[in-house]
Each structure stands twice: as C-alpha cells, then as structure tokens.
Design an enzyme around this catalytic site. Structure first.
Site, PDB file in Angstrom:
ATOM      1  N   ARG A 226       0.813  -1.217   0.000  1.00  0.00           N
ATOM      2  CA  ARG A 226       0.000   0.000   0.000  1.00  0.00           C
ATOM      3  C   ARG A 226       0.845   1.265   0.000  1.00  0.00           C
ATOM      4  O   ARG A 226       0.316   2.347  -0.208  1.00  0.00           O
ATOM      5  CB  ARG A 226      -0.936  -0.003   1.226  1.00  0.00           C
ATOM      6  CG  ARG A 226      -2.128  -0.928   1.048  1.00  0.00           C
ATOM      7  CD  ARG A 226      -3.051  -0.916   2.271  1.00  0.00           C
ATOM      8  NE  ARG A 226      -2.405  -1.408   3.482  1.00  0.00           N
ATOM      9  CZ  ARG A 226      -2.187  -2.713   3.746  1.00  0.00           C
ATOM     10  NH1 ARG A 226      -2.553  -3.633   2.878  1.00  0.00           N
ATOM     11  NH2 ARG A 226      -1.613  -3.070   4.868  1.00  0.00           N
ATOM     12  N   GLY A 248      27.526  -7.884  -3.312  1.00  0.00           N
ATOM     13  CA  GLY A 248      27.012  -9.104  -2.705  1.00  0.00           C
ATOM     14  C   GLY A 248      26.606  -8.918  -1.257  1.00  0.00           C
ATOM     15  O   GLY A 248      26.168  -9.874  -0.614  1.00  0.00           O
ATOM     16  N   ASP A 273      30.624   3.297  -3.799  1.00  0.00           N
ATOM     17  CA  ASP A 273      30.462   3.825  -2.433  1.00  0.00           C
ATOM     18  C   ASP A 273      31.717   3.504  -1.617  1.00  0.00           C
ATOM     19  O   ASP A 273      31.648   3.200  -0.424  1.00  0.00           O
ATOM     20  CB  ASP A 273      29.206   3.240  -1.777  1.00  0.00           C
ATOM     21  CG  ASP A 273      28.707   4.071  -0.592  1.00  0.00           C
ATOM     22  OD1 ASP A 273      29.148   5.231  -0.446  1.00  0.00           O
ATOM     23  OD2 ASP A 273      27.888   3.563   0.178  1.00  0.00           O
ATOM     24  N   GLY A 308      29.652   2.518   3.918  1.00  0.00           N
ATOM     25  CA  GLY A 308      30.277   2.456   2.609  1.00  0.00           C
ATOM     26  C   GLY A 308      30.734   1.038   2.322  1.00  0.00           C
ATOM     27  O   GLY A 308      30.293   0.082   2.968  1.00  0.00           O
TER      28      GLY A 308
END
Ligand code: ZN
Length: 381
Positions: A226, A248, A273, A308
């Site tokens: 919703r 992963g 990152d 990170g």
C-alpha cells in the site's frame, strides 16, 4: 606518443564488441575506429594481446580510496590519491563524494575539486555531495548532527563548482521542491537518497527535478503493497537513474534483478560507495572520529550500520556478470556509458567513439584490469 593505435583487442563500441578494429588516439581523444588492416603505415601500434577494451569506468560515488577519506582531507593531494587508488581498478573518472559535513568542509571540498580539475588531476570529473540535506531516520553512517535544510547561501555554495559536474544527494521530504529546482537550475544533478520519504514525496521530488537515486534500496523507504516508498517510486519511474552497490552485501542479487527488470535498459548504474581501503593496504580509517575497520570486505561502523564499501569498480563489473548473470557488454556499460549519461557527459565520456576523450580500460580474460588510459595517457596495472 601523441598519436597511436590500439590494436588486437575486443573493443566495446557503441554497437557492441568488435574485433579487428583499431582505436586511433590523437591528442588525448579517440580520433577514429578503423580496421586494423587499413591503418596508416608508420603509426605507432600498441598490441593489446586480445584483451577486452572498454570505456573507462565512471564511478559517481567514491568516499575515499588510496588510504584517504575525502571528508578527512578535502585537498587536491587527497583527490590525487583517491583517483590513483581507483584507477588500478579501471575507474578513469569519478565523483569524489563528501558525506554529510559542516559548511566549511563542503566549501573546502568544492574548492579542492575545482583546483584538481583545473590542474588536470587525472580522473576527477566533479563532486558528489551526499547530504547533509538528508533524513535522520535513514542516516546510515552519516552524522545526523550535521543535517540541515539548505538556505539560499547554502544552495549557492553547494552548486558553486563551475568546471565539473555536481551531484547532490538529498531527502526530498526534507528539502522544499523550490530548493531542488534551484539546484537543478544552477546545473546540479540531484538524487534522492538517505530518505524516509513516502511515495508521494518521492514523486514530488522527481517532478521538481530529481533524476537519480543514490544506492537504490539502501537507506530509503522500501516498496510495500500500500505504500510504494522511495524504492517503488524509483523502480516505477522510467526517466531516472539508480546507482547500485553490487558487492554481494549491500543488496541481494534478487533485488538487483528486480530493479533491472523494472527499469528501462540504461537506467541502472554501478557505483562503489568506496571507502579509503580501496587501492590501499590499510583496512581501517577514521570517520567522524571513530575508527572503522573492514572485516571480510564488509565495512561497518560501531553501531553495525554499513559504512560504505570496500568495493572497486572492476569487482562490481565482475559481480554484475557473476552474481547477476549479465553479459560483459551490459555490465561494462553500467560502469561507463550509463553513469556518463546520468551526469550528462556522454557526448565525450563513457564511450569508445570518435571525438570522445580516450578514457579506456583493458581487461584480461579473468576481467582483471591490465591497463587504463586517461586522456590517452596510459597506466599499467
Ligand atoms: Zn550513503
């Protein structure tokens, strides 16, 4: 060696992989793609040993590398170290990424990037300001004490870079639509990330000019029946780009396959990152005064939040092939052509095509980096 021909490679062109084609480089740019048999006599040739020649990787989210965290050292020397650390893994262009910090650090970071680009530091394309205009509820490893809503002076400061790309990650529920519009009008790309927005708020952000989603699935409201949340808004919208961390750990491969199925081709791009350990032997670094150590390739802060990654771009490409089952051609474009499109620089970067900057990466049969070129200047791994 101002003019040379790269030969004997499987070359990823705009039309797919081609063999028997030489890449002619002149003055740092790709001058032509020509049959090897028809090369001018006397041109300097480099035999690439049958490797895969791809557009150099473009990483829009790099917190650190080469042992340096950008937040801790917003300087040209730090940018040089970060870019060199990532170049070993095929990145020929990146956006050094500053996570939420005080205005004086942000100002120093923008100034350092401007100077690095002006000095021609290889691989620096602009800046990514990840926060501080983000949501405490989805802060991840960011320091919520730094969070704020930008005023007019801050908008000007955050978009001041005039010789490279600026990407700003913000939470659309925290920032007025007019502020997003002002940032975009000043040339910045704006992405939603670290956001607790509901679907309607995310949609309003897209309507105000958001064109990206930062590390899709991580640090944003999930897709539910919703309430589609930010993830739902991202997957539904055909125009925007989503960065994904394919290590992963950050995202389950099934969730990544769902995103690839939902978005038009070309709208999912690989980011790392990355933290300072990429391109460095030291697995630890200091963030906001806390020492963080990567364990088994996973970077977490003391509170257990992912802080990170230790991912490099070549590994992200291999994971996209190995974990997600995509062909190398598509994985490579997710690391080069698509980020270039997101940043609006694909007329000159992210492709092996005449007129483009000669930013290239050579992979061997195991998809390990053998060599990179930035502006035609080689560097061997
Ligand atoms: Zn983040």
């Amino acid at each position: 060696m101002d003019s040379f021909a790269l030969t004997n490679a499987n070359v990823l062109t705009d039309g797919g992989f081609r063999s028997g084609l030489a890449v002619l480089v002149e003055g740092g740019r790709i001058a032509a793609l020509a049959p090897e048999s028809g090369l001018p006599a006397g041109i300097v040739r480099r035999d690439l040993g049958g490797g895969q020649l791809l557009p150099g990787f473009i990483d829009v989210q790099v917190n650190g590398g080469g042992g340096v965290l950008f937040n801790n050292a917003p300087t040209v020397e730090a940018l040089r170290a970060i870019a060199a650390g990532h170049r070993r893994f095929g990145s020929t262009g990146l956006l050094p990424t500053l996570i939420s910090d005080d205005a004086d650090i942000m100002r120093a970071a923008v100034a350092a990037v401007r100077q690095a680009i002006a000095e021609g530091v290889p691989g620096i394309l602009g800046i990514h300001l990840e926060g501080p205009y983000i949501a405490p509820e989805r802060k991840g490893t960011h320091d919520a004490g730094k969070f704020r809503v930008p005023d007019a002076a801050e908008i000007e400061m955050a978009t001041a870079l005039d010789n490279g790309v600026t990407l700003i990650t913000l939470a659309p529920e925290r920032v007025p639509a007019d502020t997003i519009r002002a940032m975009v009008a000043r040339g910045a790309k704006v992405a939603a990330g670290h956001t607790a927005a509901n679907y309607a708020q995310a949609r309003a952000g897209l309507d105000a000019g958001i064109t990206g989603f930062t590390h899709l699935y991580n640090a944003m409201t999930p897709l539910q029946g919703r309430e589609p949340g930010v993830v739902g808004a991202a997957l539904e919208d055909p125009h925007s780009w989503c960065g994904v961390i394919v290590d992963g750990v950050h995202v389950h491969p099934a969730s990544l396959r769902v995103a690839l199925a939902a978005k038009p081709r070309g709208k999912i791009l690989l980011v790392t990152d990355a933290m300072p350990m990429v391109g460095s032997d030291d697995p630890s670094f200091d963030l906001y005064g806390e020492t963080i150590v990567a364990k088994d390739g996973v970077v977490r802060n003391a509170a257990g939040a992912l802080a990170g990654s230790a991912l490099d771009m070549a590994s992200a490409v291999r994971n996209t092939v190995g974990l997600l089952g995509l062909p190398l051609e598509e994985a490579a474009r997710m690391a080069s052509t698509y980020p270039a499109r997101f940043l609006g620089i694909d007329d000159r970067r992210g492709r092996i095509a005449p007129g483009c900057v000669a930013d290239l990466v050579l992979l061997d049969g195991a998809l390990q980096v053998r060599e990179t070129w930035i502006g035609g200047v080689p560097w061997q791994a």
